[in-house]
Design an enzyme around this catalytic site. Structure first.
Site, short mmCIF file in Angstrom:
data_model
loop_
_atom_site.label_atom_id
_atom_site.label_comp_id
_atom_site.label_asym_id
_atom_site.label_seq_id
_atom_site.Cartn_x
_atom_site.Cartn_y
_atom_site.Cartn_z
N LYS A 190 0.85 -1.18 0.00
CA LYS A 190 0.00 0.00 0.00
C LYS A 190 0.88 1.23 0.00
O LYS A 190 1.96 1.25 0.60
CB LYS A 190 -0.90 0.01 1.25
CG LYS A 190 -1.66 1.31 1.46
CD LYS A 190 -2.43 1.30 2.78
CE LYS A 190 -3.08 2.67 3.01
NZ LYS A 190 -3.85 2.72 4.25
N GLU A 240 -8.32 12.14 12.82
CA GLU A 240 -7.51 11.00 13.25
C GLU A 240 -6.59 11.30 14.41
O GLU A 240 -5.76 12.22 14.35
CB GLU A 240 -6.66 10.48 12.06
CG GLU A 240 -5.87 9.23 12.38
CD GLU A 240 -5.17 8.64 11.17
OE1 GLU A 240 -4.51 7.61 11.32
OE2 GLU A 240 -5.30 9.21 10.07
N GLU A 284 -7.66 -2.54 3.56
CA GLU A 284 -6.84 -1.37 3.81
C GLU A 284 -6.76 -1.07 5.31
O GLU A 284 -5.70 -0.77 5.85
CB GLU A 284 -7.41 -0.16 3.06
CG GLU A 284 -6.56 1.09 3.17
CD GLU A 284 -7.15 2.26 2.40
OE1 GLU A 284 -6.70 3.39 2.64
OE2 GLU A 284 -8.07 2.05 1.58
N GLU A 416 -12.04 10.66 -4.17
CA GLU A 416 -11.83 10.59 -2.72
C GLU A 416 -11.07 11.81 -2.23
O GLU A 416 -11.44 12.42 -1.21
CB GLU A 416 -11.08 9.32 -2.35
CG GLU A 416 -10.80 9.22 -0.85
CD GLU A 416 -10.15 7.90 -0.45
OE1 GLU A 416 -9.31 7.92 0.46
OE2 GLU A 416 -10.51 6.87 -1.03
N LYS A 420 -12.23 14.79 0.39
CA LYS A 420 -11.47 15.15 1.59
C LYS A 420 -11.09 16.62 1.59
O LYS A 420 -11.21 17.31 2.60
CB LYS A 420 -10.22 14.27 1.69
CG LYS A 420 -10.53 12.81 2.03
CD LYS A 420 -9.27 11.97 2.01
CE LYS A 420 -9.55 10.53 2.43
NZ LYS A 420 -8.35 9.67 2.33
#
Length: 433
Positions: A190, A240, A284, A416, A420
Site C-alpha cells: 500500500k 484521526e 486497507e 476521494e 477530503k
C-alpha cells in the site's frame, strides 16, 4: 474566579515579586470564569505576538491556546528531554507540530497557556531563563502588557484568482498507475499518495477565521492552528488521533477505508453499510491495524483492538478501529518514532512507501500528514495533521491524500481526495464549488 482581564491583571501583580538574577523556572496559574469569555481561538488570533498554537480535542473535552515561546524545539525528542530535566514544571506543556518526517518539528513552551477543560478556564504564565529569571520576569511583564482584547473572527470575503493542482488529474492517473505497477511487482502492499492544491486570493487570508469556519461545520475532528509569524500559518481539522498517553496507558487507532458522506441520513447509512462490508476498504484498514501492532512491539503491549466502526464526517465516512496498549515507559518521542507516519498516511512497508512517495510526489509534504498536539511529563495527545492547509499571506495550499492498494481505481481515488479537500475548500467559496 476572575474574568480574563482580571486574571491577566493578577498575573501582572505576581510579577511584582523579587526574582533571582540566576537561571530558573517559575509558573503562575490563575482561573478564569468561562461564562461570557471569548473562545481561545478568537483570543489567540487577535494577538500580535507569535508563535501561536491552538488545539481542540475532537470530542470537545479540551481546548488549548498557546502564545509566545520561552523555549523552542526543532524535534519532539528535544522537547521530551527538556520536560524530563525540568520535572519541577508540573503545569508545563509543550505545544506544536511534527513534520511528515517525525525527526523534525516546531514545538515550544508557551509564555502564556490558555486551557479550557470542562467548566474551567485556566491561564498559566511561564518564566524560564538559562541566565536570569529576573530579566525574564521583565520580558514577561512587557509581554502581558502587549495583549489586546479579542476581536470577532469574521468570514473571509476575498476572491480566488488562481487555482492549480499538484499533480493535475492526468498526472494523478499516471502516479496511481505507477503505484499499482509497484504493488503488483511486490515492492509494497500500500502507498498513500497526496495532492496539493495551490490557491491565490485577492487579499491576505485570515487563518484563524478559516479554522473557526471549519470548526463550526467539521464535527468530530481535532482542530489545530499554528501561526509561525504574521504571514505564515498551518491549520486543519483532522479526524484521526495519532496517540493519547495517560501515564503508561496508550490509545491509538487505525483510520483507513473511506466512502463519500451524504447529508441525508438514509443515504449516509447505506454508504456506511457498504463501507463496513467492502473487501478493499476492510483490507486497507486491517493493514494499518497490523502495522501499528507490529511497530509497538518492544515498546508497548497491545491490550485491546476494537471492532471496526463508522466515523461519519461532513463530506466523507471512515472505518476506525481503536487500539489500546500499555507502554513500557512514558516516552512520547518513542511513541512518535513508532507511530508516525502510520500506514494510513504513508503505506506498507513504511520505508518502501516513503521512498516511493519521495520519487513520485511533486511537492514537499512539510507539516501535512505529520502531527499536531501537546505533551507534558504526565500525559500527551497528538492528532495526525490531515484535512489541512498552509497559509502564506494571500496564498493557500490545501492537501488531501488517498490510500492505494491492489484494485484501486484512479478516478475513484481522485474523487476521494476531492471529497477530503472539500472539508476546507468549500469554506472558501460561497457557492461551495
Amino acid at each position: 474566579m476572575n474574568s480574563l482581564t482580571g486574571a491577566l491583571n493578577q498575573l501582572l501583580r505576581q510579577l511584582d515579586g523579587p526574582f533571582p538574577e540566576a537561571p530558573g523556572l517559575r509558573q503562575f496559574y490563575v482561573t478564569v470564569t468561562p461564562e461570557g469569555e471569548p473562545d481561545g481561538l478568537a483570543w489567540l488570533a487577535s494577538q500580535w505576538l507569535w508563535p501561536q498554537f491552538y488545539w481542540q480535542q475532537r470530542d470537545g473535552v479540551e481546548e488549548l491556546a498557546a502564545l509566545g515561546a520561552v523555549r523552542r524545539f526543532s524535534s519532539l525528542a528535544a522537547a521530551r528531554d527538556f520536560l524530563t530535566a525540568e520535572q519541577g514544571g508540573a503545569l508545563m506543556r509543550v505545544c506544536g507540530l511534527n513534520t511528515f518526517d517525525p525527526g523534525q518539528g516546531s514545538l515550544f513552551v508557551p509564555r502564556l497557556l490558555w486551557r479550557h477543560r470542562g467548566d474551567e478556564i485556566t491561564l498559566t504564565l511561564t518564566l524560564y531563563s538559562e541566565h536570569s529569571l529576573q530579566q525574564d520576569a521583565l520580558v514577561a511583564r512587557r509581554f502581558l502588557r502587549r495583549l489586546v482584547a479579542p476581536q470577532p473572527l469574521v468570514a473571509m470575503t476575498g476572491e480566488c484568482l488562481e487555482e492549480r493542482h499538484l499533480p493535475d488529474r492526468e498526472g494523478w492517473h499516471s502516479m496511481i498507475t505507477r503505484a499499482l505497477d509497484a504493488i503488483i511487482a511486490g515492492d509494497m502492499e500500500k502507498v498513500v499518495l497526496a495532492r496539493a492544491s495551490d490557491l491565490r486570493f485577492s487579499c491576505h487570508l485570515s487563518p484563524g477565521s478559516l479554522l473557526a469556519a471549519s470548526r463550526a461545520v467539521n464535527r468530530g475532528c481535532y482542530h489545530f492552528f499554528m501561526a509561525f509569524n504574521e504571514g505564515s500559518a498551518f491549520l486543519g481539522s483532522s479526524p484521526e488521533r495519532l496517540w493519547r498517553r495517560r501515564g503508561l496507558a496508550l490509545t491509538t487507532e487505525a483510520l483507513a477505508g473511506t466512502v463519500a458522506g451524504d447529508d441525508d441520513d438514509g443515504r449516509a447509512a447505506h454508504l456506511a453499510r457498504w463501507l463496513l462490508n467492502d473487501e478493499k476498504n476492510q483490507y486497507e484498514n486491517s493493514l494499518v491495524v497490523e502495522d501499528i501492532c507490529q511497530r509497538l512491539e518492544g515498546a508497548a503491549s497491545v491490550t485491546d483492538i476494537a471492532e471496526a466502526r463508522i466515523v461519519r464526517l461532513r463530506n466523507v465516512q471512515h472505518l476506525r478501529r481503536d487500539i489500546e496498549a500499555r507502554l513500557a515507559q512514558p516516552d512520547d518521542a518513542l511513541c512518535l518514532q513508532r507511530l508516525q507516519p502510520t500506514a494510513a498516511v504513508a503505506g506498507l512497508p513504511r520505508e518502501a512507501a516513503r521512498r516511493f512517495i519521495e520519487q513520485v510526489e511533486t511537492f514537499d509534504r512539510e507539516w501535512y500528514a505529520g502531527s499536531a498536539g501537546w505533551l507534558s511529563v504526565d500525559d500527551s495527545e497528538f492528532c495526525v495533521s490531515l484535512r489541512s492547509a498552509r497559509v502564506q499571506e494571500d496564498r493557500l495550499r490545501l492537501y488531501a491524500g488517498a490510500g492505494i492498494v491492489a484494485g484501486s481505481v484512479p478516478d475513484a481515488e481522485w474523487q476521494e481526495i476531492e471529497n477530503k479537500a472539500a472539508g476546507l475548500r468549500s469554506l472558501l467559496f460561497s457557492s461551495g464549488r
